[in-house]
Write a protein that holds these residues in place. Structure first.
Motif, short mmCIF file in Angstrom:
data_model
loop_
_atom_site.label_atom_id
_atom_site.label_comp_id
_atom_site.label_asym_id
_atom_site.label_seq_id
_atom_site.Cartn_x
_atom_site.Cartn_y
_atom_site.Cartn_z
N GLY A 288 0.73 -1.13 0.09
CA GLY A 288 0.19 0.16 -0.10
C GLY A 288 0.84 1.19 0.10
O GLY A 288 1.55 1.46 -0.81
N LEU A 289 0.46 2.19 0.85
CA LEU A 289 1.20 3.50 1.16
C LEU A 289 2.30 3.42 1.97
O LEU A 289 2.90 4.41 1.99
CB LEU A 289 0.15 4.47 1.43
N VAL A 290 2.72 2.24 2.43
CA VAL A 290 3.88 2.22 3.23
C VAL A 290 5.03 2.80 2.83
O VAL A 290 5.93 3.50 3.31
CB VAL A 290 4.06 0.84 3.94
N ASP A 291 5.35 2.36 1.58
CA ASP A 291 6.77 2.75 0.91
C ASP A 291 6.72 4.26 0.69
O ASP A 291 7.75 4.94 0.48
CB ASP A 291 6.90 1.82 -0.51
N GLU A 292 5.49 4.86 0.31
CA GLU A 292 5.49 6.29 -0.04
C GLU A 292 5.63 7.18 1.25
O GLU A 292 6.32 8.05 1.26
CB GLU A 292 3.87 6.57 -0.62
N TYR A 293 4.93 6.52 2.31
CA TYR A 293 5.16 7.13 3.70
C TYR A 293 6.66 7.21 4.21
O TYR A 293 7.25 8.04 4.59
CB TYR A 293 4.21 6.67 4.74
N LEU A 294 7.19 5.90 3.96
CA LEU A 294 8.55 5.64 4.41
C LEU A 294 9.46 6.62 3.78
O LEU A 294 10.47 7.15 4.46
CB LEU A 294 8.72 4.23 4.29
N GLU A 295 9.39 7.01 2.58
CA GLU A 295 10.56 7.63 1.87
C GLU A 295 10.41 9.17 2.31
O GLU A 295 11.45 9.59 2.37
CB GLU A 295 9.84 7.65 0.20
N MET A 296 9.14 9.53 2.69
CA MET A 296 8.94 10.84 3.13
C MET A 296 9.30 11.01 4.47
O MET A 296 10.09 12.12 5.04
CB MET A 296 7.45 11.58 2.84
N VAL A 297 8.91 9.97 5.51
CA VAL A 297 9.43 10.01 7.01
C VAL A 297 11.07 10.15 6.96
O VAL A 297 11.52 10.90 7.76
CB VAL A 297 8.82 8.92 7.57
N LEU A 298 11.85 9.14 5.97
CA LEU A 298 12.83 9.11 5.98
C LEU A 298 13.81 10.43 5.86
O LEU A 298 14.47 10.81 6.31
CB LEU A 298 13.70 7.96 5.22
N GLN A 299 12.95 11.27 4.61
CA GLN A 299 13.63 12.39 4.27
C GLN A 299 13.20 13.44 5.42
O GLN A 299 14.18 14.15 5.51
CB GLN A 299 12.63 13.02 2.99
N PHE A 300 12.11 13.28 6.19
CA PHE A 300 12.13 14.33 7.19
C PHE A 300 13.01 14.09 8.05
O PHE A 300 13.30 15.04 8.66
CB PHE A 300 10.67 13.93 7.89
N GLY A 301 13.50 12.90 8.59
CA GLY A 301 14.61 12.63 9.43
C GLY A 301 15.74 13.30 8.99
O GLY A 301 16.63 13.79 9.78
N PHE A 302 16.25 13.32 7.64
CA PHE A 302 17.46 13.94 7.33
C PHE A 302 17.34 15.45 7.21
O PHE A 302 18.18 15.88 7.48
CB PHE A 302 17.75 13.47 6.05
N THR A 303 16.25 15.74 7.13
CA THR A 303 15.78 17.20 7.25
C THR A 303 16.03 17.80 8.40
O THR A 303 16.33 19.11 8.72
CB THR A 303 14.47 17.50 6.61
N THR A 304 15.71 17.20 9.40
CA THR A 304 15.57 17.56 11.03
C THR A 304 16.79 17.28 11.74
O THR A 304 17.10 17.92 12.78
CB THR A 304 14.33 17.41 11.61
N ILE A 305 16.95 15.79 11.73
CA ILE A 305 17.91 15.39 12.86
C ILE A 305 19.50 15.89 12.51
O ILE A 305 19.93 16.37 13.44
CB ILE A 305 17.98 13.77 12.64
N PHE A 306 20.07 15.84 11.44
CA PHE A 306 21.43 16.64 11.38
C PHE A 306 21.38 17.97 10.48
O PHE A 306 22.21 18.18 9.84
CB PHE A 306 22.28 15.35 10.56
N VAL A 307 20.23 18.66 10.60
CA VAL A 307 20.40 19.85 9.84
C VAL A 307 21.28 20.97 10.35
O VAL A 307 21.61 21.91 9.65
CB VAL A 307 18.81 20.41 10.10
N ALA A 308 21.80 20.66 11.67
CA ALA A 308 23.11 21.72 12.10
C ALA A 308 24.24 21.64 11.11
O ALA A 308 25.04 22.34 10.88
CB ALA A 308 23.26 21.50 13.31
N ALA A 309 24.40 20.28 10.56
CA ALA A 309 25.57 20.01 9.85
C ALA A 309 25.24 19.98 8.36
O ALA A 309 26.13 20.36 7.49
CB ALA A 309 25.83 18.55 10.11
N PHE A 310 23.95 20.32 7.83
CA PHE A 310 23.60 20.45 6.47
C PHE A 310 22.53 21.26 6.19
O PHE A 310 21.28 20.74 6.09
CB PHE A 310 23.52 18.98 5.85
N PRO A 311 22.65 22.50 6.30
CA PRO A 311 21.35 23.44 6.13
C PRO A 311 20.69 23.51 4.92
O PRO A 311 19.53 24.10 4.82
CB PRO A 311 22.19 24.87 6.63
#
Length: 926
Positions: free
Chosen positions: A693-716
């Motif tokens: 179903g939509l698990v793959d679609e959500y998973l891609e965006m949630v992992l991207q959300f993690g990249f956007t917020t978790i180490f954002v101090a290193a990669f603005p």
């Protein structure tokens, strides 16, 4: 969606609160207008012209139906076509049975050569017994393929709509006017004078997007007179009809035995090749949509949503929900909301990056590194490496300045607050959608059991505390044992990920020595970039290769648990996939951020892995550039790979299917023009939606959300990359759903499920991670301590930052005597990154006082940063309610009116029955 139309406001403003509901309904007739028609005929899908069809009135009487329909068609078509031609076109397109009257609600596909004939015959016999109508049709492109067309008659739809508690419309909504609505009306008048927003869709081009503004209630055959049934053919929308048929398919037996039931098992043992609801016709037309209108909802979605030229337009969420169901509609609503919220984050990230770019050359630290021509650094390896000068890493130091500057702390705090605002406002947006899509009451209803769960635990039953009926029950001991096996499998896969990360670390250690002693001077000079670049590329290939294994393991472990409902199955599978891929994607990033260079030791006493390879050291300007390179490469290439697998791979598969079809590879007819095929053949040649179903679609965006917020101090720049990717992702997913995939099964949902909890967990982890990145990985704290404690400004107060950092590089480098390694009497000094005493001091190579000051400042910063950001997050969450006050008032008002209307409708029905039977009736309740 417009909740307060001017007509309703002007009408309801004249009605007092004490006016009876029956009087309101008498004044406001229920004739189907352009506004009320989508409520009454939500999914009439194959008119000649969708715009013209919306003006066709519907009548419950068959004779009046034909007369009114033919009259309106003759006036709306203006001599260009006839109703009979449109009907023939719909029949020939493969949307009806051969009689041209029964609409196809579902398609089953099987091979004639399949040996599972008995199971298939029994299954189809039981489907007919359930009230469904079946018709078989051979494929035109493959002689071995047979299609089974399924139609659900009216009585069957009513029966299962009542069992499934499907909510259907029974009255048009009535609103009351208060000072807020009047104020909103004035604001709308002022807003109408302003220039038109180019991102909004043209309402005239999308008449079908008007709000279905009706009260709804669970369908009941006993109270059928309550509901507005103007046309039985269109009362149940196409998505609702498909959902009912799918419900029957899931619970029909094909053999004797409690485990022998459901279309999913028949698909698994190859009795059937596929099962899907049909698309509502083609998505392209020879005529422009502006002049001739849309052929069907699919064509309308393609022209106004899936085309790449619509990338800057708002999404038609009501039409998406009507065609694909609420679950897919909520996904695109969430994705659009997330993309819009990324705009301010991307702008602030670009400003922080530009600040680092403009100050790159003027930075005091970069200047000192570039001018340090006489500073000799200790060799990177002990045997084949030579000492090097600090000025050789001038470019590396300037690039580090791009991401390690004063704006980093501000941006980390901003992104933590941004994540909270995003989630809190999404709750409000989700509440509005569930109200507009009539999902509020459905949210409280109990979900149906999975057929697999029913079949597995049919012998063990208990009374449901809600319904009071017996249902299958999973014992606690069985559930615990299965959960323990599943958890063990999760830990095993995570240990496999950590093993792969350890292998990458070993590779980096070997590559560091090789590049530091390389014969080519350019590689030898830039050994840091070479080591980090090759390491991240190897790591990316390992990540992508392990993802396939994780998906299969997560699927097996989830099925082993036997979840009770479909939402529990999807939540369990989604959590496993997220844990696997999050650890797989971020474990190497966590190593670089928090472990790289922390345990390397010092010259003469280096820590070695397996007593062979020396652990990596950080560059004199810090380790942040390694973390930035790791994030940038993985995020960029992963988004490219995901987009290719989502669109490029299905395009190649569909192209190959069309090529085989034209050549008659399946033994069927040689079809040169795809338009000649019926709809079921066209859909069969499309790709099925993935099984998850939509698990793959959500998973891609949630992992991207993690990249956007978790180490954002290193990669603005991460929010900017995410924004650009999501703008493409929305149209890519839309194009894929409309053109490349078979129509997915419409499903209901009230929220994005477990993903909201995962996003909140990522937001908490982002605060902690960014605090450690700023305090430990970057050089912000050491520079801050030096400027106020050891620099030239320590007794003068803070002046210009660059003036206070003079001499910082010399202060952050310690001295080592290389003659200790060569047993030479002549001292040879080199520098290395650490805070240790020089060899000529009383305690050589011991930590200095500055080291302890920096360590204390780092710990203090982590505590202050976390408490400050968490306090701000909690305060913002408190200020923003999950549901707007106006929406709460409308919901309470609607609940009151629904009760009154049900009472009035029942009373009116009984009075008519008494009058019809010749009995006296009264105005009071009988």
């Amino acid at each position: 969606t417009q909740l307060f139309s001017p007509a309703v406001q002007s009408f309801s403003g004249q009605v007092s609160m004490h006016t009876s509901i029956s009087e309101i309904l008498k004044e406001k007739s229920l004739k189907p207008s352009r506004r009320s028609l989508p409520c009454l005929a939500q999914s009439q899908t194959h008119p000649i012209n969708l715009n013209h069809f919306l003006s066709v009135p519907l009548s419950p009487e068959p004779k009046a139906d034909v007369e009114g329909l033919s009259q309106s068609i003759s006036t709306s078509c203006k001599g260009k076509c006839s109703f009979q031609q449109g009907k023939n076109r719909a029949v020939s397109s493969g949307l009806f049975f051969r009689d041209g009257k029964k609409r196809i609600d579902y398609i089953l596909v099987y091979k004639k050569s399949s040996p599972q004939v008995e199971k298939r015959c029994t299954f189809e016999k039981n489907l007919r017994a359930e009230g469904l109508m079946l018709e078989k049709e051979p494929s035109l492109t493959n002689n071995d393929i047979m299609f089974v067309k399924i139609h659900a008659p009216w009585d069957t739809l009513c029966k299962y709509a009542e069992q499934m508690n499907i909510r259907m419309p029974f009255r048009k909504k009535c609103y009351f006017t208060d000072w807020k609505s009047k104020t909103l009306g004035r604001c709308r008048q002022i807003k109408s004078w302003l220039p038109r927003n180019p991102m909004k869709l043209d309402k005239e081009a999308l008449p079908d997007l008007e709000e279905t503004d009706c009260y709804t209630a669970p369908f009941s055959r006993a109270r059928m007179h309550h509901f507005t049934i103007n046309n039985r053919q269109t009362f149940f929308s196409n998505s609702t009809r498909s959902r009912i048929v799918h419900h029957v398919l899931q619970r029909t037996k094909y053999e004797e035995g409690k485990l022998k039931m459901g279309i999913n098992r028949l698909l698994g043992n190859n009795t059937y090749e596929a099962a899907f609801p049909p698309h509502e016709g083609g998505y392209k037309s020879r005529h422009p949509i502006k002049t001739h209108g849309a052929q069907n909802h699919r064509h309308l979605l393609y022209e106004r949503w899936a085309r790449w030229g619509m990338w800057y337009k708002y999404q038609p969420l009501d039409l998406i929900r009507r065609y694909f169901g609420e679950k897919i509609g909520l996904y695109f609503a969430w994705l659009g909301w997330y993309t819009g919220m990324l705009i301010p984050a991307a702008l602030v990230g670009v400003f922080v990056f530009l600040y680092g770019l403009f100050t790159m050359d003027s930075s005091q630290v970069s200047k000192e590194i570039c001018e340090a021509n006489t500073t000799i650094m200790c060799p990177m390896c002990e045997d084949t490496c030579d000492p090097w000068t600090l000025s050789d890493s001038c470019v590396y130091a300037k690039v580090t300045r791009l991401f390690d500057n004063g704006g980093t702390v501000f941006f980390a705090i901003f992104m933590a607050i941004w994540a909270t605002v995003f989630l809190e406002f999404w709750k409000r947006r989700r509440a509005e959608l569930t109200y507009d899509w009539d999902l509020i009451d459905w949210e409280e209803e109990e979900e149906e059991l999975r057929p697999q769960f029913e079949a597995k635990y049919s012998r063990m039953e208990r009374v449901n505390p809600i319904s009071g009926k017996p249902e299958p029950f999973q014992p606690f001991s069985d559930k615990l044992s299965r959960l323990m096996v599943s958890v063990s499998g999760i830990f095993f896969m995570i240990s496999l990920v950590l093993t792969a990360v350890f292998a990458v670390v070993v590779f980096r250690l070997i590559a560091m020595e090789k590049f530091a002693s390389f014969g080519w001077y350019f590689v030898k000079k830039n050994w840091q970039f070479a080591t980090s670049g090759t390491g991240v590329c190897i790591n990316f290939m390992i990540i992508m290769s392990l993802n396939v294994v994780y998906e299969k393991v997560a699927y097996l472990l989830t099925n082993l648990e036997h979840p009770r409902t479909e939402s529990e199955w999807e939540n369990s599978f989604a959590l496993k996939m997220f844990l696997f891929q999050f650890v797989n994607l971020n474990s190497s990033t966590f190593y670089i951020a928090f472990f790289l260079g922390r345990f390397a030791g010092r010259p003469g006493k280096y820590n070695k892995l397996f007593n062979r390879w020396r652990l990596e050291e950080c560059h004199p300007s810090g380790c942040l550039i390694d973390l930035c390179l790791q994030m940038g490469v993985i995020m960029f290439f992963k988004q490219i790979w995901n987009n290719f697998m989502e669109l490029g791979f299905p395009l190649l598969q569909n192209w190959w299917s069309r090529r085989k079809m034209k050549k008659g590879g399946g033994g069927g007819q040689n079809v040169e023009n795809k338009a000649q095929l019926p709809q079921w053949d066209k859909d069969w040649n499309l790709q099925p939606m993935n099984a998850h179903g939509l698990v793959d679609e959500y998973l891609e965006m949630v992992l991207q959300f993690g990249f956007t917020t978790i180490f954002v101090a290193a990669f603005p720049l991460a929010p900017l990359l995410a924004l650009l990717n999501n703008i493409i992702e929305i149209r890519l997913d839309a194009y894929k759903f409309v053109t490349q995939w078979r129509r997915p099964m419409p499903a209901r949902a009230t929220d994005i499920g477990i993903w909201h909890g995962i996003l909140e967990g990522i937001g908490v982890l982002a605060v902690i991670t960014n605090a450690f990145v700023i305090a430990i990985t970057s050089d912000y704290i050491p520079r801050f301590v030096y400027a106020f404690k050891y620099g030239p400004c320590k007794d003068k107060g803070h002046h210009h930052k660059d003036e206070c950092l003079q001499g910082y590089m010399n202060s952050s480098l310690s001295v080592f005597d290389m003659s200790e390694l060569k047993n030479s009497s002549q001292p040879i000094y080199c520098r290395y990154r650490d805070y240790r005493a020089p060899p000529w001091s009383t305690g050589p190579y011991e930590f200095t006082l500055q080291f302890w000051h920096v360590l204390a400042a780092r710990l203090a910063f982590i505590i202050v940063f976390e408490h400050l950001v968490f306090g701000i997050k909690s305060f913002i969450a408190y200020l923003i309610p999950d549901m707007p006050k106006g929406l709460c008032d409308r919901m309470r008002r609607e609940k009151y009116l629904m009760q009154e209307m049900m009472y009035e409708a029942e009373l009116e029905h009984l009075q008519k029955e008494r009058k019809k039977n010749g009995r006296r009736y009264h105005h009071e309740w009988p």
